[in-house]
Scaffold this motif. Structure first.
Motif, PDB file in Angstrom:
ATOM      1  N   LYS A  68       0.814  -1.216   0.000  1.00 30.99           N
ATOM      2  CA  LYS A  68       0.000   0.000   0.000  1.00 30.99           C
ATOM      3  C   LYS A  68       0.851   1.271   0.000  1.00 30.99           C
ATOM      4  CE  LYS A  68      -3.876  -2.122   2.524  1.00 30.99           C
ATOM      5  NZ  LYS A  68      -4.722  -2.046   3.738  1.00 30.99           N
ATOM      6  N   LEU A  69       2.155   1.116   0.136  1.00 34.13           N
ATOM      7  CA  LEU A  69       3.031   2.275   0.216  1.00 34.13           C
ATOM      8  C   LEU A  69       3.633   2.588  -1.142  1.00 34.13           C
ATOM      9  CD1 LEU A  69       4.955   1.513   3.530  1.00 34.13           C
ATOM     10  CD2 LEU A  69       2.771   2.677   3.233  1.00 34.13           C
ATOM     11  N   LYS A  70       3.490   3.830  -1.562  1.00 32.59           N
ATOM     12  CA  LYS A  70       4.108   4.288  -2.798  1.00 32.59           C
ATOM     13  C   LYS A  70       4.266   5.795  -2.723  1.00 32.59           C
ATOM     14  CE  LYS A  70      -0.143   5.051  -5.461  1.00 32.59           C
ATOM     15  NZ  LYS A  70      -0.827   4.816  -6.740  1.00 32.59           N
ATOM     16  N   LEU A  71       5.206   6.316  -3.495  1.00 32.93           N
ATOM     17  CA  LEU A  71       5.399   7.758  -3.514  1.00 32.93           C
ATOM     18  C   LEU A  71       4.181   8.414  -4.147  1.00 32.93           C
ATOM     19  CD1 LEU A  71       9.138   8.105  -4.585  1.00 32.93           C
ATOM     20  CD2 LEU A  71       8.165   8.389  -2.310  1.00 32.93           C
ATOM     21  N   CYS A 101      12.677  10.569   6.991  1.00 38.23           N
ATOM     22  CA  CYS A 101      13.820  11.458   6.736  1.00 38.23           C
ATOM     23  C   CYS A 101      14.717  10.895   5.637  1.00 38.23           C
ATOM     24  CB  CYS A 101      14.626  11.655   8.015  1.00 38.23           C
ATOM     25  SG  CYS A 101      13.764  12.595   9.304  1.00 38.23           S
ATOM     26  N   ALA A 102      14.972   9.575   5.691  1.00 42.40           N
ATOM     27  CA  ALA A 102      15.835   8.960   4.682  1.00 42.40           C
ATOM     28  C   ALA A 102      15.232   9.101   3.288  1.00 42.40           C
ATOM     29  CB  ALA A 102      16.055   7.482   5.022  1.00 42.40           C
ATOM     30  N   THR A 103      13.917   8.899   3.177  1.00 41.58           N
ATOM     31  CA  THR A 103      13.248   9.019   1.879  1.00 41.58           C
ATOM     32  C   THR A 103      13.293  10.445   1.365  1.00 41.58           C
ATOM     33  OG1 THR A 103      11.751   7.207   2.489  1.00 41.58           O
ATOM     34  CG2 THR A 103      11.101   8.587   0.627  1.00 41.58           C
ATOM     35  N   TYR A 104      13.015  11.411   2.238  1.00 42.69           N
ATOM     36  CA  TYR A 104      12.993  12.824   1.846  1.00 42.69           C
ATOM     37  C   TYR A 104      14.380  13.271   1.371  1.00 42.69           C
ATOM     38  CZ  TYR A 104      11.123  17.610   2.016  1.00 42.69           C
ATOM     39  OH  TYR A 104      10.667  18.863   1.698  1.00 42.69           O
ATOM     40  N   MET A 111      17.128  14.775  -6.870  1.00 35.92           N
ATOM     41  CA  MET A 111      16.183  15.569  -7.666  1.00 35.92           C
ATOM     42  C   MET A 111      14.985  14.764  -8.143  1.00 35.92           C
ATOM     43  SD  MET A 111      19.347  17.206  -9.739  1.00 35.92           S
ATOM     44  CE  MET A 111      20.205  15.635  -9.492  1.00 35.92           C
ATOM     45  N   ILE A 112      14.492  13.872  -7.284  1.00 33.28           N
ATOM     46  CA  ILE A 112      13.313  13.065  -7.604  1.00 33.28           C
ATOM     47  C   ILE A 112      12.074  13.878  -7.257  1.00 33.28           C
ATOM     48  CG2 ILE A 112      12.075  10.930  -7.110  1.00 33.28           C
ATOM     49  CD1 ILE A 112      14.770   9.696  -6.338  1.00 33.28           C
ATOM     50  N   PRO A 113      11.172  14.122  -8.208  1.00 33.39           N
ATOM     51  CA  PRO A 113       9.982  14.936  -7.924  1.00 33.39           C
ATOM     52  C   PRO A 113       9.106  14.303  -6.847  1.00 33.39           C
ATOM     53  CG  PRO A 113      10.277  14.589 -10.292  1.00 33.39           C
ATOM     54  CD  PRO A 113      11.237  13.665  -9.613  1.00 33.39           C
ATOM     55  N   GLY A 114       8.457  15.159  -6.064  1.00 33.43           N
ATOM     56  CA  GLY A 114       7.498  14.666  -5.082  1.00 33.43           C
ATOM     57  C   GLY A 114       7.761  15.089  -3.655  1.00 33.43           C
ATOM     58  N   THR A 115       8.819  15.897  -3.415  1.00 29.47           N
ATOM     59  CA  THR A 115       9.098  16.291  -2.031  1.00 29.47           C
ATOM     60  C   THR A 115       8.002  17.193  -1.461  1.00 29.47           C
ATOM     61  OG1 THR A 115      10.489  18.089  -2.896  1.00 29.47           O
ATOM     62  CG2 THR A 115      11.593  16.074  -2.200  1.00 29.47           C
ATOM     63  N   ILE A 116       7.273  17.887  -2.324  1.00 34.63           N
ATOM     64  CA  ILE A 116       6.185  18.728  -1.812  1.00 34.63           C
ATOM     65  C   ILE A 116       5.097  17.873  -1.174  1.00 34.63           C
ATOM     66  CG2 ILE A 116       4.883  18.786  -4.001  1.00 34.63           C
ATOM     67  CD1 ILE A 116       4.276  21.752  -3.275  1.00 34.63           C
ATOM     68  N   PHE A 117       4.872  16.658  -1.714  1.00 31.22           N
ATOM     69  CA  PHE A 117       3.909  15.747  -1.109  1.00 31.22           C
ATOM     70  C   PHE A 117       4.427  15.230   0.226  1.00 31.22           C
ATOM     71  CE2 PHE A 117       2.957  15.280  -5.713  1.00 31.22           C
ATOM     72  CZ  PHE A 117       1.657  15.751  -5.672  1.00 31.22           C
ATOM     73  N   ASN A 138      15.191  18.102   6.629  1.00 33.33           N
ATOM     74  CA  ASN A 138      15.379  17.189   5.502  1.00 33.33           C
ATOM     75  C   ASN A 138      15.696  17.931   4.209  1.00 33.33           C
ATOM     76  OD1 ASN A 138      14.885  14.730   6.890  1.00 33.33           O
ATOM     77  ND2 ASN A 138      12.703  15.126   6.841  1.00 33.33           N
ATOM     78  N   ALA A 139      14.989  19.042   3.977  1.00 36.81           N
ATOM     79  CA  ALA A 139      15.227  19.815   2.761  1.00 36.81           C
ATOM     80  C   ALA A 139      16.635  20.401   2.757  1.00 36.81           C
ATOM     81  CB  ALA A 139      14.186  20.922   2.628  1.00 36.81           C
ATOM     82  N   THR A 140      17.095  20.868   3.926  1.00 35.15           N
ATOM     83  CA  THR A 140      18.440  21.420   4.021  1.00 35.15           C
ATOM     84  C   THR A 140      19.497  20.334   3.856  1.00 35.15           C
ATOM     85  OG1 THR A 140      17.626  23.153   5.522  1.00 35.15           O
ATOM     86  CG2 THR A 140      20.004  22.780   5.460  1.00 35.15           C
ATOM     87  N   ALA A 141      19.276  19.180   4.484  1.00 37.27           N
ATOM     88  CA  ALA A 141      20.223  18.067   4.357  1.00 37.27           C
ATOM     89  C   ALA A 141      20.291  17.578   2.913  1.00 37.27           C
ATOM     90  CB  ALA A 141      19.817  16.922   5.287  1.00 37.27           C
TER      91      ALA A 141
END
Length: 272
Positions: A68-71, A101-104, A111-117, A138-141
């Motif tokens: 059930k988990l997906k980006l 955190c690891a995924t983000y 540069m994988i799209p979807g961080t806004i979600f 996460n965004a800074t790291a």
């Protein structure tokens, strides 16, 4: 030493511009891959190291219904993901935060799209304060990892993809060396330039890392707050475009203007 490096960059960008003026130059730009074999090997190696680390984190997490988990790629996907993760996040908070955190950071680095979600999900699952802290961290790291990856192998890729934008960015950075932090804050707070381009281009135009880091850490807070807060009212969202209406953009540009106000006042005093 610095003028020599800048001269080399100008010559590189000028050569690209000359190639772009002719039809054959445009074709060669599309046909010629910008990375050498060594640079490609390094980029793939870094990607594999990050991927292996992310995989190790996931296999050590408690069992879940991974089917059930997906980006998420839409608000509806995000609602389903939030419903599936809510109980898991409550039962295993530490493991869930580590996986989140690891995924983000992985998505931001490569540069994988979807961080806004992912930012919206932080608001829905963690609340405003904890959500903003997680998103900014996460965004800074991720931006920092992207900065150093671009410093290592990014120059040919950036000059190949965005030669005109890179030339413009380099000129603007050169004019604002004395108040560079204020200018970078303005870029981070407002959507003047895409964050992806800023992450990749900053080391190419010699933005010092401490300036890049501080501007990212502080400048992303307003947008993170807006996105995380929207995640609390996810039911009212129809699309990501609803996040940045005219009122929101006006507020961001007002905050951005305040960040460069010292530079404007200093220039006014010099002219007087």
């Amino acid at each position: 030493m610095a003028p020599t490096r800048n001269l080399i960059r100008d010559e590189e960008l000028g050569a690209i511009s000359d190639d772009d003026d002719s039809p054959s130059g445009k074709r060669s730009k599309l046909d010629r891959f910008p990375l050498s074999r060594w640079e490609l090997a390094v980029s793939l190696g870094v990607f594999l190291v990050f991927s292996s680390g992310l995989f190790c984190i996931y296999i050590t997490m408690p069992a879940a219904e991974f089917g059930k988990l997906k980006l998420p790629r839409s608000i509806s996907d995000l609602r389903l993901l939030k419903d599936n993760l809510a109980n898991y996040a409550n039962e295993y908070p530490a493991q869930f935060v580590l996986g989140y955190c690891a995924t983000y950071i992985f998505m931001q680095t490569f540069m994988i799209p979807g961080t806004i979600f992912m930012s919206l999900l932080a608001g829905a699952l963690f609340g405003v304060i904890k959500g903003v802290i997680l998103v900014v961290f996460n965004a800074t790291a991720g931006a920092t990892c992207c900065f150093f990856l671009s410093k290592l192998i990014g120059r040919p890729l950036i000059t190949w993809l965005w030669p005109d934008k890179l030339r413009f960015f380099q000129a603007e950075i050169g004019k604002r060396r004395d108040k560079l932090l204020n200018y970078m804050l303005f870029l981070r707070i407002t959507p003047t330039l895409p964050n992806l381009f800023i992450n990749l281009a900053s080391p190419i135009v010699d933005v010092p890392f401490h300036v890049f880091f501080l501007a990212t850490l502080v400048g992303l807070i307003p947008a993170a707050y807006i996105t995380v807060r929207a995640g609390l009212a996810m039911g009212d969202l129809k699309s990501v475009k609803d996040l940045y209406d005219f009122k929101t953009l006006s507020v961001l540009f007002l905050i951005g203007f305040i960040s460069i106000l010292p530079t404007i006042l200093k220039r006014k005093k010099i002219y007087e």
